[in-house]
Design a protein around this motif. Structure first.
Motif, PDB file in Angstrom:
ATOM      1  N   ALA A  43       0.826  -1.196   0.000  1.00  0.00           N
ATOM      2  CA  ALA A  43       0.000   0.000   0.000  1.00  0.00           C
ATOM      3  C   ALA A  43       0.863   1.250   0.000  1.00  0.00           C
ATOM      4  CB  ALA A  43      -0.930  -0.009   1.225  1.00  0.00           C
ATOM      5  N   THR A  44       1.927   1.229   0.797  1.00  0.00           N
ATOM      6  CA  THR A  44       2.843   2.367   0.825  1.00  0.00           C
ATOM      7  C   THR A  44       3.492   2.560  -0.532  1.00  0.00           C
ATOM      8  OG1 THR A  44       3.282   1.992   3.166  1.00  0.00           O
ATOM      9  CG2 THR A  44       4.870   3.338   1.972  1.00  0.00           C
ATOM     10  N   GLY A  45       3.841   1.451  -1.185  1.00  0.00           N
ATOM     11  CA  GLY A  45       4.426   1.533  -2.514  1.00  0.00           C
ATOM     12  C   GLY A  45       3.468   2.138  -3.519  1.00  0.00           C
ATOM     13  N   PHE A  46       2.177   1.844  -3.388  1.00  0.00           N
ATOM     14  CA  PHE A  46       1.193   2.424  -4.289  1.00  0.00           C
ATOM     15  C   PHE A  46       1.118   3.938  -4.095  1.00  0.00           C
ATOM     16  CE2 PHE A  46      -3.408   3.388  -5.227  1.00  0.00           C
ATOM     17  CZ  PHE A  46      -3.251   3.373  -6.593  1.00  0.00           C
ATOM     18  N   ALA A  47       1.086   4.379  -2.868  1.00  0.00           N
ATOM     19  CA  ALA A  47       1.047   5.822  -2.597  1.00  0.00           C
ATOM     20  C   ALA A  47       2.274   6.514  -3.175  1.00  0.00           C
ATOM     21  CB  ALA A  47       0.952   6.070  -1.095  1.00  0.00           C
ATOM     22  N   ALA A  48       3.429   5.854  -3.094  1.00  0.00           N
ATOM     23  CA  ALA A  48       4.676   6.452  -3.568  1.00  0.00           C
ATOM     24  C   ALA A  48       4.711   6.606  -5.082  1.00  0.00           C
ATOM     25  CB  ALA A  48       5.866   5.620  -3.108  1.00  0.00           C
ATOM     26  N   LEU A  49       3.841   5.897  -5.795  1.00  0.00           N
ATOM     27  CA  LEU A  49       3.798   6.021  -7.255  1.00  0.00           C
ATOM     28  C   LEU A  49       3.203   7.356  -7.701  1.00  0.00           C
ATOM     29  CD1 LEU A  49       2.558   2.438  -8.231  1.00  0.00           C
ATOM     30  CD2 LEU A  49       4.865   3.361  -8.516  1.00  0.00           C
ATOM     31  N   HIS A  50       2.567   8.062  -6.789  1.00  0.00           N
ATOM     32  CA  HIS A  50       1.949   9.357  -7.103  1.00  0.00           C
ATOM     33  C   HIS A  50       3.001  10.450  -6.923  1.00  0.00           C
ATOM     34  CE1 HIS A  50      -1.393   6.687  -6.189  1.00  0.00           C
ATOM     35  NE2 HIS A  50      -2.223   7.527  -6.799  1.00  0.00           N
ATOM     36  N   ARG A  51       3.878  10.586  -7.900  1.00  0.00           N
ATOM     37  CA  ARG A  51       5.047  11.465  -7.770  1.00  0.00           C
ATOM     38  C   ARG A  51       4.841  12.797  -8.478  1.00  0.00           C
ATOM     39  NH1 ARG A  51       7.616   6.274  -8.631  1.00  0.00           N
ATOM     40  NH2 ARG A  51       7.482   6.624 -10.878  1.00  0.00           N
ATOM     41  N   ALA A  52       5.307  13.850  -7.849  1.00  0.00           N
ATOM     42  CA  ALA A  52       5.303  15.161  -8.494  1.00  0.00           C
ATOM     43  C   ALA A  52       6.277  15.141  -9.660  1.00  0.00           C
ATOM     44  CB  ALA A  52       5.705  16.248  -7.498  1.00  0.00           C
ATOM     45  N   GLY A  53       5.849  15.615 -10.813  1.00  0.00           N
ATOM     46  CA  GLY A  53       6.697  15.660 -11.993  1.00  0.00           C
ATOM     47  C   GLY A  53       6.763  14.373 -12.774  1.00  0.00           C
ATOM     48  N   ASP A  54       6.243  13.294 -12.221  1.00  0.00           N
ATOM     49  CA  ASP A  54       6.270  11.984 -12.889  1.00  0.00           C
ATOM     50  C   ASP A  54       5.002  11.226 -12.501  1.00  0.00           C
ATOM     51  OD1 ASP A  54       7.029   9.693 -14.253  1.00  0.00           O
ATOM     52  OD2 ASP A  54       8.362   8.988 -12.651  1.00  0.00           O
ATOM     53  N   PRO A  55       3.848  11.657 -12.995  1.00  0.00           N
ATOM     54  CA  PRO A  55       2.587  11.089 -12.524  1.00  0.00           C
ATOM     55  C   PRO A  55       2.424   9.620 -12.866  1.00  0.00           C
ATOM     56  CG  PRO A  55       2.216  12.543 -14.409  1.00  0.00           C
ATOM     57  CD  PRO A  55       3.653  12.708 -14.010  1.00  0.00           C
ATOM     58  N   LEU A  56       1.666   8.943 -12.017  1.00  0.00           N
ATOM     59  CA  LEU A  56       1.281   7.563 -12.272  1.00  0.00           C
ATOM     60  C   LEU A  56       0.255   7.534 -13.398  1.00  0.00           C
ATOM     61  CD1 LEU A  56       0.957   4.517 -11.512  1.00  0.00           C
ATOM     62  CD2 LEU A  56      -0.802   5.265  -9.876  1.00  0.00           C
ATOM     63  N   VAL A  57       0.565   6.810 -14.466  1.00  0.00           N
ATOM     64  CA  VAL A  57      -0.417   6.568 -15.522  1.00  0.00           C
ATOM     65  C   VAL A  57      -1.095   5.244 -15.180  1.00  0.00           C
ATOM     66  CG1 VAL A  57      -0.805   6.157 -17.970  1.00  0.00           C
ATOM     67  CG2 VAL A  57       0.881   7.864 -17.234  1.00  0.00           C
ATOM     68  N   LEU A  58      -2.362   5.323 -14.816  1.00  0.00           N
ATOM     69  CA  LEU A  58      -3.088   4.160 -14.313  1.00  0.00           C
ATOM     70  C   LEU A  58      -4.014   3.610 -15.389  1.00  0.00           C
ATOM     71  CD1 LEU A  58      -3.614   2.509 -11.632  1.00  0.00           C
ATOM     72  CD2 LEU A  58      -5.692   3.899 -11.440  1.00  0.00           C
ATOM     73  N   PRO A  59      -3.742   2.402 -15.889  1.00  0.00           N
ATOM     74  CA  PRO A  59      -4.664   1.771 -16.837  1.00  0.00           C
ATOM     75  C   PRO A  59      -5.792   1.095 -16.068  1.00  0.00           C
ATOM     76  CG  PRO A  59      -2.806   0.323 -16.484  1.00  0.00           C
ATOM     77  CD  PRO A  59      -2.566   1.544 -15.617  1.00  0.00           C
ATOM     78  N   ASN A  60      -6.988   1.153 -16.611  1.00  0.00           N
ATOM     79  CA  ASN A  60      -8.159   0.617 -15.913  1.00  0.00           C
ATOM     80  C   ASN A  60      -8.687  -0.608 -16.651  1.00  0.00           C
ATOM     81  OD1 ASN A  60      -8.085   3.764 -15.511  1.00  0.00           O
ATOM     82  ND2 ASN A  60      -9.043   2.886 -13.702  1.00  0.00           N
ATOM     83  N   ALA A  61      -8.603  -1.743 -15.977  1.00  0.00           N
ATOM     84  CA  ALA A  61      -9.014  -3.023 -16.557  1.00  0.00           C
ATOM     85  C   ALA A  61     -10.492  -3.282 -16.287  1.00  0.00           C
ATOM     86  CB  ALA A  61      -8.169  -4.145 -15.956  1.00  0.00           C
ATOM     87  N   TRP A  62     -11.070  -4.187 -17.052  1.00  0.00           N
ATOM     88  CA  TRP A  62     -12.472  -4.549 -16.857  1.00  0.00           C
ATOM     89  C   TRP A  62     -12.637  -6.040 -16.596  1.00  0.00           C
ATOM     90  CZ3 TRP A  62     -10.152  -2.832 -21.232  1.00  0.00           C
ATOM     91  CH2 TRP A  62     -10.067  -3.701 -22.314  1.00  0.00           C
ATOM     92  N   ASP A  63     -11.563  -6.807 -16.717  1.00  0.00           N
ATOM     93  CA  ASP A  63     -11.609  -8.225 -16.385  1.00  0.00           C
ATOM     94  C   ASP A  63     -10.198  -8.700 -16.083  1.00  0.00           C
ATOM     95  OD1 ASP A  63     -10.378  -8.483 -18.890  1.00  0.00           O
ATOM     96  OD2 ASP A  63     -12.117  -9.403 -19.848  1.00  0.00           O
ATOM     97  N   ALA A  64     -10.058  -9.983 -15.742  1.00  0.00           N
ATOM     98  CA  ALA A  64      -8.752 -10.508 -15.355  1.00  0.00           C
ATOM     99  C   ALA A  64      -7.759 -10.473 -16.504  1.00  0.00           C
ATOM    100  CB  ALA A  64      -8.911 -11.939 -14.837  1.00  0.00           C
ATOM    101  N   ALA A  65      -8.205 -10.816 -17.716  1.00  0.00           N
ATOM    102  CA  ALA A  65      -7.287 -10.859 -18.858  1.00  0.00           C
ATOM    103  C   ALA A  65      -6.754  -9.474 -19.183  1.00  0.00           C
ATOM    104  CB  ALA A  65      -7.984 -11.465 -20.072  1.00  0.00           C
ATOM    105  N   SER A  66      -7.628  -8.474 -19.193  1.00  0.00           N
ATOM    106  CA  SER A  66      -7.140  -7.126 -19.496  1.00  0.00           C
ATOM    107  C   SER A  66      -6.182  -6.639 -18.423  1.00  0.00           C
ATOM    108  CB  SER A  66      -8.318  -6.153 -19.660  1.00  0.00           C
ATOM    109  OG  SER A  66      -9.122  -6.085 -18.502  1.00  0.00           O
ATOM    110  N   ALA A  67      -6.440  -6.964 -17.166  1.00  0.00           N
ATOM    111  CA  ALA A  67      -5.530  -6.570 -16.088  1.00  0.00           C
ATOM    112  C   ALA A  67      -4.170  -7.236 -16.244  1.00  0.00           C
ATOM    113  CB  ALA A  67      -6.143  -6.930 -14.738  1.00  0.00           C
TER     114      ALA A  67
END
Length: 262
Positions: free
Chosen positions: A9-33
């Motif tokens: 969880a801490t690692g996930f929060a750390a991905l939200h970096r100033a100057g280098d944003p997290l690009v989050l892809p959004n899946a709809w099923d297991a295969a796409s994820a």
């Protein structure tokens, strides 16, 4: 409390970096994820529209709580942080929303201050956020402000006022979907003390959003909608006499199931 590992969880929060944003892809099923993870994305989200539509259900209508939970329980087996779109929490009761979140056992949730297309009171939404953080302190709560999304109270001052109330309630991030100008984005990121999330759009590139102070760029339902477009395009081309195009092999798709096997 959830069983989410604090380090993850801490690692996930750390991905939200100033100057280098997290690009989050959004899946709809297991295969796409699994495919998105294999492509190198460090975290995976879900799209409520994709999950709902994939089950023949309307989005944002509190009809997809079951499919959302089922997908979350699959995706939490992935070796990366997972955040789940839970619409408005599928309830008006903050304790019920917190219990639902705990049942997912994921690293983050996205929860919107809109029910069936209408903004709810910021006090009610803040109560849901507080309940989640009390029950699930390790979960990254991304509080969505739907002013611009719904076109109601769509001003920066109203958006910031709601966002600050959600931060005070315990939100770890704020999500403002909708068509925003550069000036509006800069005003919001300057006023909100937690990572600000916007949708990917034709209006701004990720480097531009980074310069505007954005720390997370979500694909939302874009990938699901683009996949539908591509599927129809390919089927139509084959019907009309074109050769079948290259695609991911059968065996490679079979391999996408491996992270989910017991």
């Amino acid at each position: 409390m959830t069983s989410t590992a604090p380090g993850r969880a801490t690692g996930f929060a750390a991905l939200h970096r100033a100057g280098d944003p997290l690009v989050l892809p959004n899946a709809w099923d297991a295969a796409s994820a699994a495919a998105l993870l294999a492509a190198g994305f460090p975290a995976i989200g879900t799209t409520s529209l994709g999950v709902a539509a994939g089950g023949g259900l309307p989005d944002a209508a509190r009809s997809a709580a079951g499919p959302t939970r089922s997908l979350a329980r699959l995706l939490r087996r992935l070796p990366c942080p997972v955040t789940v779109d839970i619409e408005d929490g599928f309830s008006d009761d903050p304790d019920a929303v917190a219990a639902y979140t705990a049942s997912l056992e994921v690293d983050g949730v996205n929860i919107e201050d809109c029910t069936r297309g209408r903004l709810i009171s910021p006090r009610a939404h803040a109560a849901k956020i507080t309940a989640i953080k009390s029950r699930c302190p390790e979960v990254f709560v991304n509080a969505r402000v739907d002013t611009f999304w719904t076109g109601r109270n769509a001003t920066v001052p109203e958006t910031v006022e709601r966002a600050l109330r959600y931060v005070a309630a315990g939100a770890d991030g704020v999500f403002v979907p909708g068509r925003l100008t550069s000036a509006q984005i800069r005003e919001i990121t300057s006023a909100v003390p937690v990572p600000v999330n916007v949708l990917a759009s034709p209006d701004h590139t990720v480097p531009e959003l980074a310069r505007l102070g954005v720390r997370r760029v979500s694909c939302g339902s874009l990938l699901f909608r683009a996949a539908l477009d591509r599927a129809v395009e390919v089927a139509s081309a084959v019907r009309d006499g074109a050769p079948a195009p290259p695609a991911t092999s059968y065996g490679d798709v079979q391999d996408l199931a491996s992270p989910f096997l017991e």
